[in-house]
Design an enzyme around this catalytic site. Structure first.
Site, short mmCIF file in Angstrom:
data_model
loop_
_atom_site.label_atom_id
_atom_site.label_comp_id
_atom_site.label_asym_id
_atom_site.label_seq_id
_atom_site.Cartn_x
_atom_site.Cartn_y
_atom_site.Cartn_z
N LEU A 81 0.83 -1.20 0.00
CA LEU A 81 0.00 0.00 0.00
C LEU A 81 0.86 1.25 0.00
O LEU A 81 1.92 1.29 0.62
CB LEU A 81 -0.90 0.02 1.25
CG LEU A 81 -2.08 -0.94 1.28
CD1 LEU A 81 -2.70 -0.92 2.66
CD2 LEU A 81 -3.11 -0.57 0.23
N GLU A 111 -10.73 0.73 7.32
CA GLU A 111 -10.36 -0.42 8.15
C GLU A 111 -9.10 -0.09 8.92
O GLU A 111 -8.23 0.63 8.42
CB GLU A 111 -10.12 -1.65 7.29
CG GLU A 111 -11.31 -2.06 6.44
CD GLU A 111 -10.91 -3.05 5.35
OE1 GLU A 111 -10.34 -4.10 5.69
OE2 GLU A 111 -11.15 -2.75 4.16
N ASP A 115 -0.91 -4.55 12.59
CA ASP A 115 0.52 -4.77 12.37
C ASP A 115 0.84 -6.24 12.62
O ASP A 115 1.03 -6.66 13.76
CB ASP A 115 1.33 -3.87 13.30
CG ASP A 115 2.74 -3.66 12.79
OD1 ASP A 115 3.01 -4.06 11.64
OD2 ASP A 115 3.57 -3.11 13.53
N TYR A 222 -9.29 -9.31 5.60
CA TYR A 222 -9.71 -7.98 5.13
C TYR A 222 -9.96 -7.86 3.63
O TYR A 222 -10.41 -6.82 3.17
CB TYR A 222 -8.67 -6.93 5.54
CG TYR A 222 -7.26 -7.20 5.05
CD1 TYR A 222 -6.90 -7.00 3.71
CD2 TYR A 222 -6.29 -7.67 5.92
CE1 TYR A 222 -5.61 -7.25 3.26
CE2 TYR A 222 -4.99 -7.92 5.49
CZ TYR A 222 -4.66 -7.70 4.15
OH TYR A 222 -3.38 -7.94 3.72
N LYS A 309 -1.02 6.58 8.05
CA LYS A 309 -0.23 6.12 9.20
C LYS A 309 -0.38 7.09 10.37
O LYS A 309 -0.23 8.30 10.20
CB LYS A 309 1.25 5.98 8.81
CG LYS A 309 1.51 5.05 7.64
CD LYS A 309 1.10 3.62 7.93
CE LYS A 309 2.07 2.92 8.83
NZ LYS A 309 3.33 2.53 8.19
N CYS A 403 37.86 5.00 7.21
CA CYS A 403 36.99 3.83 7.42
C CYS A 403 37.29 3.20 8.78
O CYS A 403 38.45 2.94 9.10
CB CYS A 403 37.22 2.81 6.30
SG CYS A 403 36.31 1.27 6.54
N CYS A 406 38.91 -0.59 7.81
CA CYS A 406 40.17 -0.82 7.08
C CYS A 406 41.06 0.41 7.07
O CYS A 406 42.17 0.36 6.50
CB CYS A 406 39.87 -1.28 5.65
SG CYS A 406 39.17 0.01 4.59
#
Length: 666
Positions: A81, A111, A115, A222, A309, A403, A406
Site C-alpha cells: 500500500l 479499516e 501490524d 480484510y 499512518k 573507514c 580498514c
C-alpha cells in the site's frame, strides 16, 4: 451405527464451537467439554483411518514437521500500500482517483491497519486448500500446516461461498498472549521476544506446527480476491467473509465522504491503544469493485487504496556514543547508541543518524538528550535534540575521515549525502556484505548458508568473494565452529543447487549498485545475457525501458572493473546461469507488435489479468492509462465514464473482447 456420520457430526459441532469461541468470542460449552469431544473424535479417527480428513478439527494441534517451505506463486499478486502521513495526502489521493473516474460519487471502506504478518489463504469448495506468506508479492512460502493450527481460521466454511477464492489477512499476536509468552520465557531465564509483530511473523516459519499451535495467534481477514465472486463492494466482501466464518474486525466502517473518513481516523488515533492488537494506521479503500477495476494498479500499489499512518510515538533519552557501520557498497552509516528506552512496544538502544549532513543539521553531540521516534513505527530515528538539557562542555560531533574497519580515507561524491570507503576489495565488511547479499533468498537463495556463516568463512580465509563459494568442500567447512557433517553437506549442496537460479536473480545477486530486483529483471529481459549487458554502451543502457543515466553509469562502472569481470568469468565456469532461459509459449505471436492496449471494464470470456496476458503473449503492450500512445481500448461492461470520454477525445479505437479475439485469431 454409521461411524462416518458420527465422525462428521462431531467435526461439524467442534468447528461451530471453534467459531463461537475464537471468532464470536461467545463460547457455548466449557473448555473441558470441548476437550472431551475432541478426544472422542481423535479416537474415532484413529480407529477409522479410512475417514481421514486433512481439515478435521483434530489437525489443529499440529505435529507436522516442515524442513523446507515450498515457494508458491500467488494466483493474484499481493501488492503493498502507498502510505500517507497527513490528511492533505489523502485529499490529494482522492483528487487523483477522481481524475480517472470522472468525479463520480464515491464511498470508502475504512479499516484499521493491523501490524502483523500478511497471509493469503486459498479455499476450494469451502475447504482450506493452501496458505502462502506475502513473500515478495509475486510468490511466498507455503505455510499451510502452520496456518491450520490457528483456531480463528476456518477449515470448513459456512453458508453460500464461491467455489474458489483467495482471502487476505494479517496474522497477529494479541498483546495479552504476547505478554504471557514473554512471562513464561522470563521465568525460565530465556530472553523475551521483542514485539508482537515479529513474533507472529517468525511463528509462521517454525518447522514444527505443534509449536505454532501453542502460540495464541489470530488471523484478521480484510480482502477477498477471485473470479465470479458475486460481490460488488469491499464492505459487502467483509460482511460476506464474516458470514462464511472468518474473523473480520468489526471496526471497519463505510464512509460516504472524506470528512467521514477523517472522523474515523481521528477516533481511532485516540482510541487505538485500547485495542487488543498492534495497529499503526487506517486503510482507506474505494468501496466499489467496479471503480477499483477502473483505477487499477501502479507497479507496486493499488490506486484505489491508501494507508494513513498514525503519528509515530516519541520518547527522549540520552545519546551515549556514535559508531559507524560499513555497508556492502562501502557506504558509511552513523549509528546513535542510546540509553535504552521503551518505544512503541520495544526497547530501543540504537538509532540511525543517516549521514554527516543529518548530524550537522541536528547539531547532535555526545551526552545530548535526544528525541527518538519510529519512522512508520518500525525503524527508530532521532528527530531532534533537547537543547535545554545540553551540557555546556559538550563538543560538536566531528564526522570520521577514515573507514573504521580498514582505515582507508573516506570519499564523498559530489551530489551524494553519504561518505564511502573506496577500498572495495580490501574492506572486510564490504566483502562479507556482498557475499551475504549474493546468498539472500531473493538472490541466489543458498540453503544452509546464512549471514553469520559467511562471516565465519571469510574470517577463516575460505572465501574472498562470492565465486569462492563454488569451490568449498565439506572437508574445508567441517573444522569451523558449530559445523557438523550434515550442516557442512547441506551448505555445499545448497551452493551447487544455486546453479539452477535463473539469470535475472543472478544479475541481482552480483550486487551492481542501484540494480535491484526490478531493474535486474528489465536488464535480463532486454539483453538476455551477462555478456550483452557487459558490452552495452552507456546510451544503449539509458534507452532501455525505465533505466536512467544513474543506473546505466553504475552498470558501466561495474564492468569496467577488471576484478568484477574476473569474478563473473569464474561464475560462468561454475555453470551459474548467465543467460536468460525464455519459456516458449507455443501460442505466442507477434500479431499485436507495436500496439498499446488499455483494458477497462468487466469481461465474460477473460479475467482482466488473462486479457492482459493475451495481449503480451501476442506481442502487444498493456498501458495503465489512456494517452496519445494508446492504440486500442478493450472495453467490457461498466467501462469507466472518464476513460470512455478520454478515449473519444483522443479518437482511440474502442473494441470489445470479441473484436480482440478476432485480432489475434486472424
Amino acid at each position: 451405527m454409521d461411524v462416518h456420520k458420527i465422525i462428521q457430526d462431531l467435526r461439524d459441532e467442534l468447528n461451530q464451537h471453534n467459531y463461537n469461541y475464537y471468532v464470536l468470542d461467545n463460547p457455548t460449552i466449557s473448555d473441558f467439554e470441548f476437550d472431551q469431544k475432541l478426544k472422542q473424535l481423535q479416537e474415532l479417527e484413529s480407529r477409522h483411518p479410512e475417514f481421514f480428513d486433512d481439515n478435521s478439527p483434530t489437525q489443529r494441534v499440529g505435529g507436522t514437521i516442515t524442513k523446507n517451505f515450498q515457494t508458491v506463486v500467488h494466483d493474484y499478486r499481493m501488492y503493498s500500500l502507498d502510505n500517507s502521513y497527513s490528511k492533505e495526502d489523502v485529499i490529494d489521493w482522492e483528487n487523483r482517483i477522481q481524475k480517472v473516474l470522472g468525479n463520480v460519487p464515491l464511498q470508502y471502506t475504512c479499516e484499521l491497519k493491523y501490524d502483523g504478518a500478511s497471509i493469503s489463504i486459498t479455499y476450494e469448495n469451502g475447504k482450506l486448500k493452501r496458505a502462502v506468506t506475502r513473500g515478495d508479492g509475486f510468490q511466498g512460502d507455503d505455510v499451510t500446516n502452520n496456518i491450520k493450527t490457528i483456531k480463528s481460521i476456518p477449515l470448513q466454511l459456512k453458508g453460500n461461498f464461491p467455489e474458489r477464492f483467495d482471502i487476505r489477512g494479517e496474522i497477529v499476536l494479541p498483546f495479552e498472549g504476547f505478554e504471557k509468552m514473554n512471562q513464561e520465557l522470563i521465568e525460565i531465564g530465556e530472553t523475551p521476544y521483542s514485539n508482537p509483530r515479529n513474533t507472529a511473523s517468525g511463528s509462521l516459519k517454525l518447522q514444527d506446527s505443534s509449536e505454532v499451535a501453542k502460540r495464541p495467534l489470530e488471523c484478521l481477514l480484510y480482502f477477498i480476491v477471485g473470479n465470479n465472486l458475486n460481490i460488488k463492494t469491499q464492505f459487502e466482501g467483509l460482511e460476506s467473509a464474516r458470514n462464511w466464518g472468518f474473523k473480520v474486525p468489526k471496526e471497519a466502517k463505510l464512509a460516504n465522504s472524506l470528512n467521514e473518513v477523517f472522523d474515523y481516523i481521528n477516533y481511532w488515533d485516540e482510541h487505538r491503544h485500547k485495542l487488543p492488537y498492534e495497529t499503526d494506521g487506517v486503510v482507506i479503500k474505494v468501496n466499489s469493485f467496479q471503480h477499483q477495476d477502473e483505477l487499477g494498479y501502479t507497479a507496486k500499489s493499488p490506486r484505489w487504496a491508501i494507508a494513513y499512518k498514525f503519528k509515530a510515538e516519541q520518547v527522549s533519552t540520552r545519546l551515549n556514543s556514535i559508531s559507524y557501520q560499513v555497508g556492502r557498497t562501502g557506504s558509511i552509516t552513523p549509528v546513535a547508541n542510546l540509553e535504552p528506552v521503551q518505544l512503541a512496544g520495544t526497547i530501543v538502544k540504537r538509532a540511525s543518524l543517516h549521514n554527516a549532513d543529518q548530524i550537522e543539521k541536528l547539531d547532535i553531540r555526545i551526552g545530548d538528550t535526544v528525541f527518538v521516534e519510529k519512522g512508520g513505527e518500525i525503524i527508530p530515528k532521532i528527530i531532534g535534540v533537547d537543547l535545554a538539557k545540553r551540557n555546556e562542555e559538550a563538543l560538536p560531533t566531528l564526522y570520521i575521515t577514515h573507514c573504521p574497519e580498514c582505515q582507508a580515507e573516506l570519499v564523498r561524491n559530489e551530489g551524494e549525502a553519504n561518505h564511502y570507503c573506496p577500498n572495495f576489495y580490501g574492506c572486510p565488511p564490504q566483502i562479507i556484505g556482498r557475499i551475504q547479499h549474493f546468498i539472500t533468498r531473493k538472490a541466489m537463495d543458498i540453503e544452509g548458508l546464512g549471514g553469520e556463516t559467511v562471516a565465519l568463512l571469510y574470517n577463516n580465509g575460505l572465501v574472498k568473494d562470492y565465486a569462492d563459494l563454488y569451490e568449498l568442500t565439506v572437508d574445508q567447512i567441517l573444522p569451523l565452529e558449530r559445523m557438523a557433517q550434515k550442516s557442512a553437506e547441506n551448505l555445499v549442496n545448497g551452493v551447487q543447487k544455486s546453479k539452477e537460479v535463473p539469470f535475472e536473480r543472478v544479475l541481482y545477486a552480483i550486487g551492481i549498485r542501484y540494480v535491484g530486483e526490478t531493474v535486474a529483471k528489465k536488464l535480463a529481459k532486454h539483453y538476455k545475457s551477462i555478456d550483452a549487458i557487459r558490452n552495452a554502451s552507456l546510451m544503449d543502457l539509458i534507452l532501455v525501458d525505465e533505466i536512467g543515466e544513474k543506473i546505466a553509469q553504475s552498470v558501466i562502472e561495474f564492468f569496467d572493473n577488471p576484478e568484477n569481470v574476473r569474478i563473473i568469468e569464474r561464475l560462468k565456469q561454475y555453470d551459474v546461469q548467465m543467460e536468460l532461459v525464455e519459456v516458449h509459449n507455443p501460442n505466442a505471436t507477434n500479431k499485436l507488435a507495436g500496439k498499446t492496449f488499455v483494458v477497462s471494464g468487466v469481461f465474460e470470456k477473460f479475467s482482466r489479468d488473462d486479457l492482459k496476458k493475451a495481449i503480451e503473449d501476442n506481442g502487444g503492450k498493456v498501458g495503465s492509462s489512456i494517452s496519445a500512445k494508446t492504440d486500442y481500448v478493450v472495453a467490457g461492461d461498466n467501462m469507466g465514464p472518464a476513460k470512455l470520454k478520454k478515449a473519444n477525445q483522443l479518437k482511440i479505437s474502442i473494441i470489445t473482447e470479441i473484436d480482440f479475439l478476432a485480432m489475434i485469431s486472424d
